[in-house]
Scaffold this motif. Structure first.
Motif, PDB file in Angstrom:
ATOM      1  N   GLN A 108       0.694  -1.114  -0.211  1.00  0.00           N
ATOM      2  CA  GLN A 108      -0.090  -0.010  -0.100  1.00  0.00           C
ATOM      3  C   GLN A 108       0.812   1.315  -0.018  1.00  0.00           C
ATOM      4  OE1 GLN A 108      -2.465   1.412   3.522  1.00  0.00           O
ATOM      5  NE2 GLN A 108      -4.209   0.903   2.276  1.00  0.00           N
ATOM      6  N   VAL A 109       0.333   2.446  -0.563  1.00  0.00           N
ATOM      7  CA  VAL A 109       0.851   3.724  -0.560  1.00  0.00           C
ATOM      8  C   VAL A 109      -0.006   4.506   0.488  1.00  0.00           C
ATOM      9  CG1 VAL A 109       1.479   5.927  -1.797  1.00  0.00           C
ATOM     10  CG2 VAL A 109       1.633   3.419  -2.822  1.00  0.00           C
ATOM     11  N   PRO A 110       0.221   4.577   1.630  1.00  0.00           N
ATOM     12  CA  PRO A 110      -0.722   5.011   2.663  1.00  0.00           C
ATOM     13  C   PRO A 110      -0.984   6.589   2.618  1.00  0.00           C
ATOM     14  CG  PRO A 110       1.559   4.448   3.724  1.00  0.00           C
ATOM     15  CD  PRO A 110       1.570   4.011   2.383  1.00  0.00           C
ATOM     16  N   GLN A 111       0.069   7.265   1.970  1.00  0.00           N
ATOM     17  CA  GLN A 111      -0.164   8.785   1.707  1.00  0.00           C
ATOM     18  C   GLN A 111      -1.246   9.033   0.798  1.00  0.00           C
ATOM     19  OE1 GLN A 111       3.957   8.910   1.081  1.00  0.00           O
ATOM     20  NE2 GLN A 111       4.509  10.341   2.799  1.00  0.00           N
ATOM     21  N   THR A 155      -1.759  15.918  -3.904  1.00  0.00           N
ATOM     22  CA  THR A 155      -1.228  16.551  -5.144  1.00  0.00           C
ATOM     23  C   THR A 155       0.214  16.525  -5.235  1.00  0.00           C
ATOM     24  OG1 THR A 155      -3.255  18.230  -5.350  1.00  0.00           O
ATOM     25  CG2 THR A 155      -1.175  18.743  -6.724  1.00  0.00           C
ATOM     26  N   GLU A 156       0.956  16.669  -4.388  1.00  0.00           N
ATOM     27  CA  GLU A 156       2.386  16.755  -4.104  1.00  0.00           C
ATOM     28  C   GLU A 156       2.912  15.369  -4.566  1.00  0.00           C
ATOM     29  OE1 GLU A 156       5.734  16.567  -0.774  1.00  0.00           O
ATOM     30  OE2 GLU A 156       4.584  18.520  -1.060  1.00  0.00           O
ATOM     31  N   LYS A 157       2.167  14.372  -3.912  1.00  0.00           N
ATOM     32  CA  LYS A 157       2.652  13.018  -3.990  1.00  0.00           C
ATOM     33  C   LYS A 157       2.579  12.437  -5.427  1.00  0.00           C
ATOM     34  CE  LYS A 157       4.342  12.918   0.366  1.00  0.00           C
ATOM     35  NZ  LYS A 157       5.935  12.993   0.415  1.00  0.00           N
ATOM     36  N   TRP A 158       1.405  12.694  -5.809  1.00  0.00           N
ATOM     37  CA  TRP A 158       1.156  12.149  -7.024  1.00  0.00           C
ATOM     38  C   TRP A 158       2.043  12.761  -8.285  1.00  0.00           C
ATOM     39  CZ3 TRP A 158      -0.881   8.269  -9.259  1.00  0.00           C
ATOM     40  CH2 TRP A 158      -1.746   7.289  -8.629  1.00  0.00           C
ATOM     41  N   GLU A 159       2.232  13.954  -7.991  1.00  0.00           N
ATOM     42  CA  GLU A 159       3.314  14.704  -9.160  1.00  0.00           C
ATOM     43  C   GLU A 159       4.784  14.161  -8.926  1.00  0.00           C
ATOM     44  OE1 GLU A 159       3.292  18.749  -8.075  1.00  0.00           O
ATOM     45  OE2 GLU A 159       1.557  19.208  -8.973  1.00  0.00           O
ATOM     46  N   LEU A 160       5.189  13.362  -7.674  1.00  0.00           N
ATOM     47  CA  LEU A 160       6.472  12.729  -7.478  1.00  0.00           C
ATOM     48  C   LEU A 160       6.308  11.247  -7.865  1.00  0.00           C
ATOM     49  CD1 LEU A 160       7.016  14.098  -3.917  1.00  0.00           C
ATOM     50  CD2 LEU A 160       8.291  14.697  -6.005  1.00  0.00           C
ATOM     51  N   GLN A 213      -5.671  14.019 -11.683  1.00  0.00           N
ATOM     52  CA  GLN A 213      -5.920  15.501 -11.179  1.00  0.00           C
ATOM     53  C   GLN A 213      -6.410  15.214  -9.935  1.00  0.00           C
ATOM     54  OE1 GLN A 213      -9.027  16.286 -14.086  1.00  0.00           O
ATOM     55  NE2 GLN A 213      -7.550  17.046 -15.654  1.00  0.00           N
ATOM     56  N   VAL A 214      -6.294  16.154  -9.018  1.00  0.00           N
ATOM     57  CA  VAL A 214      -6.737  16.184  -7.450  1.00  0.00           C
ATOM     58  C   VAL A 214      -7.368  17.216  -7.284  1.00  0.00           C
ATOM     59  CG1 VAL A 214      -5.937  15.686  -5.311  1.00  0.00           C
ATOM     60  CG2 VAL A 214      -4.457  14.945  -6.999  1.00  0.00           C
ATOM     61  N   VAL A 215      -8.724  16.796  -6.840  1.00  0.00           N
ATOM     62  CA  VAL A 215      -9.581  17.892  -6.096  1.00  0.00           C
ATOM     63  C   VAL A 215      -9.973  17.913  -4.642  1.00  0.00           C
ATOM     64  CG1 VAL A 215     -10.790  18.239  -8.649  1.00  0.00           C
ATOM     65  CG2 VAL A 215     -11.620  16.493  -6.972  1.00  0.00           C
ATOM     66  N   GLN A 224      -3.075  19.397  -0.733  1.00  0.00           N
ATOM     67  CA  GLN A 224      -1.819  19.658  -1.239  1.00  0.00           C
ATOM     68  C   GLN A 224      -0.721  18.274  -0.953  1.00  0.00           C
ATOM     69  OE1 GLN A 224      -0.079  22.637   1.378  1.00  0.00           O
ATOM     70  NE2 GLN A 224       1.989  22.577   0.725  1.00  0.00           N
ATOM     71  N   GLN A 225      -0.849  17.670   0.150  1.00  0.00           N
ATOM     72  CA  GLN A 225      -0.095  16.434   0.079  1.00  0.00           C
ATOM     73  C   GLN A 225      -0.447  15.513  -0.882  1.00  0.00           C
ATOM     74  OE1 GLN A 225       0.664  13.994   4.002  1.00  0.00           O
ATOM     75  NE2 GLN A 225      -0.706  12.304   2.825  1.00  0.00           N
TER      76      GLN A 225
END
Length: 238
Positions: free
Chosen positions: A119-122, A177-182, A196-198, A174-175
């Motif tokens: 799993q990716v918990p974040q 969006t940042e983690k998906w970008e990374l 896309q994150v909403v 914010q978290q």
């Protein structure tokens, strides 16, 4: 630096009428079977169809973990294909501040490895399970050729050419969006849908933006051919 992931292999939606929805997707909408609807454990069944560059799985489960031998299944799931191996993805994820849980392997009643997941918990929550998943060798033929079959069928009755984007809802905007970008940076599969994150009350998948030959016709046919598709996963046609 190596990529964290290859692509998004599939998303899943848990539904009490998953078998009915699956049959409508296959028989009415003419979407190629990625794997047939079947029971893989007592109280747990699923089937999946191809949307071209993304597989959509319908899951039906009692969520009695003592019976199924599987973890609790939330309403939504996002399965990520690792870069080559789980170990390599894990090593790269660490350098980007992305957490991965321990590897868990699952076997069929005959003792054959079905898949290993982490799993990716974040990027997960009570209603969303985002995880890396590496399948046993016999699982891949179930998917083989489903994208080509969609092209050969001219996108089925809806005229689907692929998924443009997956919209994720998150209370941790914010978290997430940042983690998906990374996570998505330098991914191997450049045809993977964008993420896309909403903002949302809870973690989940809001919907899919799907490329089609004719958006107006697809919208009309979706309502006609898929009357039992759950409102919990929106389809937008472009």
């Amino acid at each position: 630096m190596s990529p964290v992931l290859n692509t998004i292999d599939h998303i899943y939606l848990r539904a009490g009428n998953a078998d009915e929805v699956y049959n409508e997707l296959v028989n009415n909408a003419g979407l190629p079977i990625a794997w047939p609807f079947r029971f893989v454990a007592e109280g747990f069944a699923s089937g999946a169809v191809s949307l071209g560059n993304l597989i959509l799985e319908l899951v039906q489960t009692t969520n009695d973990t003592a019976t199924t031998g599987l973890p609790f299944v939330p309403e939504y799931g996002v399965a990520l294909t690792p870069h080559v191996t789980m170990a390599e993805s894990r090593a790269c994820a660490v350098t980007r501040g992305i957490e991965m849980g321990d590897d868990d392997s699952y076997y069929d009643p005959g003792g054959n490895l079905l898949w290993t997941r982490a799993q990716v918990p974040q990027l997960s929550g009570a209603d969303l399970d985002t995880f890396f998943c590496q399948y046993g060798a016999d699982q891949w033929p179930l998917r083989a050729g489903s994208r080509d079959r969609l092209v050969a069928a001219n996108g089925g009755a809806l005229g689907i050419t692929g998924v443009h984007a997956m919209t994720v809802k998150s209370a941790k905007l914010q978290q997430t969006t940042e983690k998906w970008e990374l996570m998505s940076r330098d991914r191997e599969d450049q045809e993977m849908p964008t993420v896309q994150v909403v903002h949302g009350e809870e973690e989940g998948i809001q919907g899919l933006t799907i490329r089609v030959h004719d958006a107006e016709a697809a919208e009309r046919k979706f309502k006609e051919l898929l009357p039992h598709f759950p409102d919990s996963l929106q389809w937008q046609f472009i």
